[in-house]
Design a protein around this motif. Structure first.
Motif, PDB file in Angstrom:
ATOM      1  N   LYS A  40      11.708 -21.808 161.396  1.00 41.98           N
ATOM      2  CA  LYS A  40      10.247 -22.223 161.562  1.00 41.98           C
ATOM      3  C   LYS A  40       9.981 -22.286 163.056  1.00 41.98           C
ATOM      4  O   LYS A  40       8.919 -21.886 163.590  1.00 41.98           O
ATOM      5  CB  LYS A  40       9.749 -23.474 161.114  1.00 41.98           C
ATOM      6  N   GLU A  42      11.482 -20.570 165.523  1.00 43.74           N
ATOM      7  CA  GLU A  42      12.014 -19.431 165.950  1.00 43.74           C
ATOM      8  C   GLU A  42      10.265 -18.678 165.855  1.00 43.74           C
ATOM      9  O   GLU A  42      10.093 -18.022 166.703  1.00 43.74           O
ATOM     10  CB  GLU A  42      12.876 -18.546 165.250  1.00 43.74           C
ATOM     11  N   ASP A  43      10.089 -18.721 164.809  1.00 45.42           N
ATOM     12  CA  ASP A  43       8.584 -18.163 164.207  1.00 45.42           C
ATOM     13  C   ASP A  43       7.481 -18.731 165.135  1.00 45.42           C
ATOM     14  O   ASP A  43       6.559 -18.009 165.780  1.00 45.42           O
ATOM     15  CB  ASP A  43       8.308 -18.592 162.900  1.00 45.42           C
ATOM     16  N   LEU A  44       7.480 -20.018 165.360  1.00 43.11           N
ATOM     17  CA  LEU A  44       6.617 -20.630 166.336  1.00 43.11           C
ATOM     18  C   LEU A  44       6.745 -19.952 167.733  1.00 43.11           C
ATOM     19  O   LEU A  44       5.645 -20.151 168.369  1.00 43.11           O
ATOM     20  CB  LEU A  44       6.574 -22.095 166.268  1.00 43.11           C
ATOM     21  N   LYS A  45       7.945 -19.924 167.960  1.00 47.59           N
ATOM     22  CA  LYS A  45       8.276 -19.415 169.601  1.00 47.59           C
ATOM     23  C   LYS A  45       7.561 -18.116 169.704  1.00 47.59           C
ATOM     24  O   LYS A  45       7.005 -17.560 170.586  1.00 47.59           O
ATOM     25  CB  LYS A  45       9.601 -19.391 169.714  1.00 47.59           C
ATOM     26  N   ASN A  46       8.044 -17.299 168.604  1.00 47.68           N
ATOM     27  CA  ASN A  46       7.443 -15.818 168.641  1.00 47.68           C
ATOM     28  C   ASN A  46       6.090 -15.746 168.605  1.00 47.68           C
ATOM     29  O   ASN A  46       5.477 -14.936 169.377  1.00 47.68           O
ATOM     30  CB  ASN A  46       8.198 -15.195 167.476  1.00 47.68           C
ATOM     31  N   THR A  47       5.303 -16.630 167.731  1.00 47.14           N
ATOM     32  CA  THR A  47       3.804 -16.462 167.611  1.00 47.14           C
ATOM     33  C   THR A  47       3.342 -17.016 168.957  1.00 47.14           C
ATOM     34  O   THR A  47       2.278 -16.409 169.540  1.00 47.14           O
ATOM     35  CB  THR A  47       3.374 -17.478 166.593  1.00 47.14           C
ATOM     36  N   PHE A  48       3.782 -18.100 169.570  1.00 48.69           N
ATOM     37  CA  PHE A  48       3.551 -18.568 170.946  1.00 48.69           C
ATOM     38  C   PHE A  48       3.510 -17.588 172.070  1.00 48.69           C
ATOM     39  O   PHE A  48       2.538 -17.362 172.704  1.00 48.69           O
ATOM     40  CB  PHE A  48       4.320 -19.697 171.282  1.00 48.69           C
ATOM     41  N   SER A  49       4.764 -16.835 171.934  1.00 52.66           N
ATOM     42  CA  SER A  49       4.882 -15.744 173.086  1.00 52.66           C
ATOM     43  C   SER A  49       3.953 -14.696 172.699  1.00 52.66           C
ATOM     44  O   SER A  49       3.264 -14.248 173.820  1.00 52.66           O
ATOM     45  CB  SER A  49       6.164 -15.081 172.859  1.00 52.66           C
ATOM     46  N   GLU A  50       3.669 -14.312 171.658  1.00 46.47           N
ATOM     47  CA  GLU A  50       2.540 -13.373 171.292  1.00 46.47           C
ATOM     48  C   GLU A  50       1.307 -13.605 171.725  1.00 46.47           C
ATOM     49  O   GLU A  50       0.317 -13.054 172.289  1.00 46.47           O
ATOM     50  CB  GLU A  50       2.720 -12.915 169.867  1.00 46.47           C
ATOM     51  N   VAL A  51       0.838 -14.936 171.453  1.00 44.39           N
ATOM     52  CA  VAL A  51      -0.278 -15.595 171.874  1.00 44.39           C
ATOM     53  C   VAL A  51      -0.633 -15.510 173.266  1.00 44.39           C
ATOM     54  O   VAL A  51      -1.772 -15.127 173.807  1.00 44.39           O
ATOM     55  CB  VAL A  51      -0.888 -16.838 171.326  1.00 44.39           C
ATOM     56  N   LYS A  54      -1.000 -11.869 174.541  1.00 47.11           N
ATOM     57  CA  LYS A  54      -2.308 -11.459 174.550  1.00 47.11           C
ATOM     58  C   LYS A  54      -3.260 -12.041 175.232  1.00 47.11           C
ATOM     59  O   LYS A  54      -4.148 -11.498 175.744  1.00 47.11           O
ATOM     60  CB  LYS A  54      -2.607 -11.608 172.894  1.00 47.11           C
TER      61      LYS A  54
END
Length: 106
Positions: A40, A42-51, A54
């Motif tokens: 979770k 890692e998922d949050l880190k990836n999501t944060f990085s994507e946001v 963008k």
């Protein structure tokens, strides 16, 4: 009495085995939850990085658009000022010529 002691010993051994089994299950459960938590994170880190990426891209595009608009506006202002300068220059030259003629004649 010996039989009672053997039953107690047997019960204690059974309790120890249950305890070891429960500790192993608890350890496995803890490891499973830690793995889920790590995933979770890692998922949050990836999501944060994507946001963030963008948002950065959007801001870069907005900045480029604003820069382009400002450049166009500045170019228009420069053209207008040059035009006004040339008009005033012509008017001033004409006014000077007319004044010289009126003062000194043709």
């Amino acid at each position: 009495m010996l039989e009672a002691l053997e039953k107690i010993k047997s019960a204690e051994e059974q309790n120890d085995r249950k305890k070891e089994k429960l500790l192993a299950e608890l350890s496995a459960y803890e490891a499973s939850k830690k793995k889920i938590l790590q995933e979770k994170k890692e998922d949050l880190k990836n999501t944060f990085s994507e946001v963030v990426a963008k948002r950065e891209q959007l801001l870069t595009q907005q900045l480029a658009t604003e820069e382009h608009e400002l450049t166009n506006s500045a170019q228009e202002a420069i053209k207008t000022m040059e035009k006004n300068y040339l008009e005033k220059k012509e008017q001033t030259i004409q006014a000077i010529i007319e004044r010289v003629i009126s003062e000194y004649g043709s």
